[in-house]
Scaffold this motif. Structure first.
Motif, PDB file in Angstrom:
ATOM      1  N   TYR A  92       0.813  -1.224   0.000  1.00 11.61           N
ATOM      2  CA  TYR A  92       0.000   0.000   0.000  1.00 11.61           C
ATOM      3  C   TYR A  92       0.846   1.274   0.000  1.00 11.61           C
ATOM      4  O   TYR A  92       0.309   2.374   0.131  1.00 11.61           O
ATOM      5  N   ARG A  93       2.155   1.131  -0.121  1.00  7.51           N
ATOM      6  CA  ARG A  93       3.093   2.261  -0.168  1.00  7.51           C
ATOM      7  C   ARG A  93       2.975   3.154   1.067  1.00  7.51           C
ATOM      8  O   ARG A  93       3.018   4.386   0.971  1.00  7.51           O
ATOM      9  N   ILE A  94       2.836   2.523   2.207  1.00 13.11           N
ATOM     10  CA  ILE A  94       2.770   3.243   3.481  1.00 13.11           C
ATOM     11  C   ILE A  94       4.122   3.074   4.162  1.00 13.11           C
ATOM     12  O   ILE A  94       4.567   1.948   4.393  1.00 13.11           O
ATOM     13  N   PRO A  95       4.804   4.172   4.491  1.00 14.68           N
ATOM     14  CA  PRO A  95       6.107   4.054   5.157  1.00 14.68           C
ATOM     15  C   PRO A  95       5.949   3.423   6.542  1.00 14.68           C
ATOM     16  O   PRO A  95       4.927   3.598   7.196  1.00 14.68           O
ATOM     17  N   TYR A  96       6.965   2.693   6.977  1.00 13.16           N
ATOM     18  CA  TYR A  96       6.879   1.960   8.238  1.00 13.16           C
ATOM     19  C   TYR A  96       8.235   1.937   8.932  1.00 13.16           C
ATOM     20  O   TYR A  96       9.272   2.223   8.331  1.00 13.16           O
ATOM     21  N   SER A  97       8.204   1.565  10.200  1.00 11.52           N
ATOM     22  CA  SER A  97       9.401   1.271  10.976  1.00 11.52           C
ATOM     23  C   SER A  97       9.185  -0.088  11.617  1.00 11.52           C
ATOM     24  O   SER A  97       8.181  -0.302  12.294  1.00 11.52           O
ATOM     25  N   LEU A  98      10.111  -1.019  11.395  1.00 12.61           N
ATOM     26  CA  LEU A  98      10.044  -2.348  11.985  1.00 12.61           C
ATOM     27  C   LEU A  98      11.118  -2.416  13.059  1.00 12.61           C
ATOM     28  O   LEU A  98      12.288  -2.165  12.783  1.00 12.61           O
ATOM     29  N   TYR A  99      10.706  -2.722  14.282  1.00  9.39           N
ATOM     30  CA  TYR A  99      11.614  -2.710  15.431  1.00  9.39           C
ATOM     31  C   TYR A  99      11.816  -4.107  15.994  1.00  9.39           C
ATOM     32  O   TYR A  99      10.902  -4.928  15.987  1.00  9.39           O
ATOM     33  N   PHE A 100      13.016  -4.327  16.520  1.00 14.30           N
ATOM     34  CA  PHE A 100      13.321  -5.513  17.305  1.00 14.30           C
ATOM     35  C   PHE A 100      13.766  -5.025  18.672  1.00 14.30           C
ATOM     36  O   PHE A 100      14.533  -4.065  18.773  1.00 14.30           O
ATOM     37  N   GLY A 101      13.256  -5.683  19.706  1.00 18.25           N
ATOM     38  CA  GLY A 101      13.609  -5.279  21.061  1.00 18.25           C
ATOM     39  C   GLY A 101      13.808  -6.477  21.966  1.00 18.25           C
ATOM     40  O   GLY A 101      13.365  -7.585  21.665  1.00 18.25           O
ATOM     41  N   VAL A 102      14.487  -6.242  23.083  1.00 12.86           N
ATOM     42  CA  VAL A 102      14.681  -7.267  24.108  1.00 12.86           C
ATOM     43  C   VAL A 102      14.368  -6.674  25.467  1.00 12.86           C
ATOM     44  O   VAL A 102      14.426  -5.458  25.667  1.00 12.86           O
ATOM     45  N   MET A 103      14.011  -7.564  26.386  1.00 12.82           N
ATOM     46  CA  MET A 103      13.824  -7.176  27.774  1.00 12.82           C
ATOM     47  C   MET A 103      14.241  -8.342  28.645  1.00 12.82           C
ATOM     48  O   MET A 103      14.283  -9.489  28.188  1.00 12.82           O
ATOM     49  N   ARG A 104      14.529  -8.054  29.897  1.00 17.31           N
ATOM     50  CA  ARG A 104      14.851  -9.112  30.850  1.00 17.31           C
ATOM     51  C   ARG A 104      13.720  -9.207  31.849  1.00 17.31           C
ATOM     52  O   ARG A 104      13.373  -8.225  32.506  1.00 17.31           O
ATOM     53  N   ASP A 105      13.136 -10.398  31.940  1.00 14.51           N
ATOM     54  CA  ASP A 105      12.042 -10.635  32.866  1.00 14.51           C
ATOM     55  C   ASP A 105      12.587 -10.541  34.293  1.00 14.51           C
ATOM     56  O   ASP A 105      13.547 -11.224  34.642  1.00 14.51           O
ATOM     57  N   LEU A 106      11.973  -9.699  35.113  1.00 14.41           N
ATOM     58  CA  LEU A 106      12.474  -9.473  36.465  1.00 14.41           C
ATOM     59  C   LEU A 106      12.309 -10.689  37.369  1.00 14.41           C
ATOM     60  O   LEU A 106      13.083 -10.878  38.300  1.00 14.41           O
ATOM     61  N   GLU A 107      11.313 -11.514  37.099  1.00 17.70           N
ATOM     62  CA  GLU A 107      11.083 -12.678  37.951  1.00 17.70           C
ATOM     63  C   GLU A 107      11.944 -13.872  37.560  1.00 17.70           C
ATOM     64  O   GLU A 107      12.553 -14.513  38.404  1.00 17.70           O
ATOM     65  N   THR A 108      11.982 -14.193  36.274  1.00 15.23           N
ATOM     66  CA  THR A 108      12.717 -15.383  35.819  1.00 15.23           C
ATOM     67  C   THR A 108      14.139 -15.062  35.378  1.00 15.23           C
ATOM     68  O   THR A 108      14.931 -15.977  35.162  1.00 15.23           O
TER      69      THR A 108
END
Length: 147
Positions: A92-108
């Motif tokens: 559809y010719r719509i500009p986008y941003s594709l992100y990759f992220g990480v987090m650390r689970d506080l419990e495990t």
């Protein structure tokens, strides 16, 4: 049956795209997939400006992808949804941003990864990952950047 017309129309195609995206993720290394995700810009965050019509279409695309993902017999988590969103937004010719992220689970104390696509004010897939995940990579629509 109560789904919007756009979602019902695209459901079979999105179902196939989600399967193709999942297969590509399983078969190819990230290094081989990355050039097809967009232009890498490191950990920078970008939010393309859209017209109201583009924002409405991006929201429809996201809704349709989430609907199709619920009905796949394979895993259609955030990564296949993000790849599918990238394909549809490109169509559809719509500009986008594709992100990759990480987090650390506080419990495990385990690390968790997430992928999401955003454009304008619309979180197309993956929700708003910025509030929980640290961005480790961003790919922009090729039309947003010049070589």
């Amino acid at each position: 049956m109560r789904q919007p017309r756009f979602a019902k129309t695209w459901l079979p195609v999105l179902w196939i795209l989600l399967g193709s995206s999942r297969l590509a993720i399983l078969v190819f290394s990230f290094r081989r997939l990355a050039p097809h995700l967009g232009r890498p810009v490191g950990i920078s965050s970008y939010s393309p400006l859209l017209t109201p019509a583009q924002e409405a279409k991006a929201a429809q695309i996201g809704q349709a992808i989430r609907l199709a993902a619920r009905y796949t017999p394979w895993v259609s988590n955030c990564f296949p949804q993000a790849v599918t969103a990238r394909l549809m937004l490109g169509l559809y010719r719509i500009p986008y941003s594709l992100y990759f992220g990480v987090m650390r689970d506080l419990e495990t104390h385990e690390y968790k990864a997430h992928a999401w696509v955003a454009t304008g004010r619309v979180a197309v897939t993956g929700g708003s990952g910025f509030d929980q995940f640290t961005v480790v990579g961003c790919y922009l629509s090729p039309r947003l950047t010049s070589k």
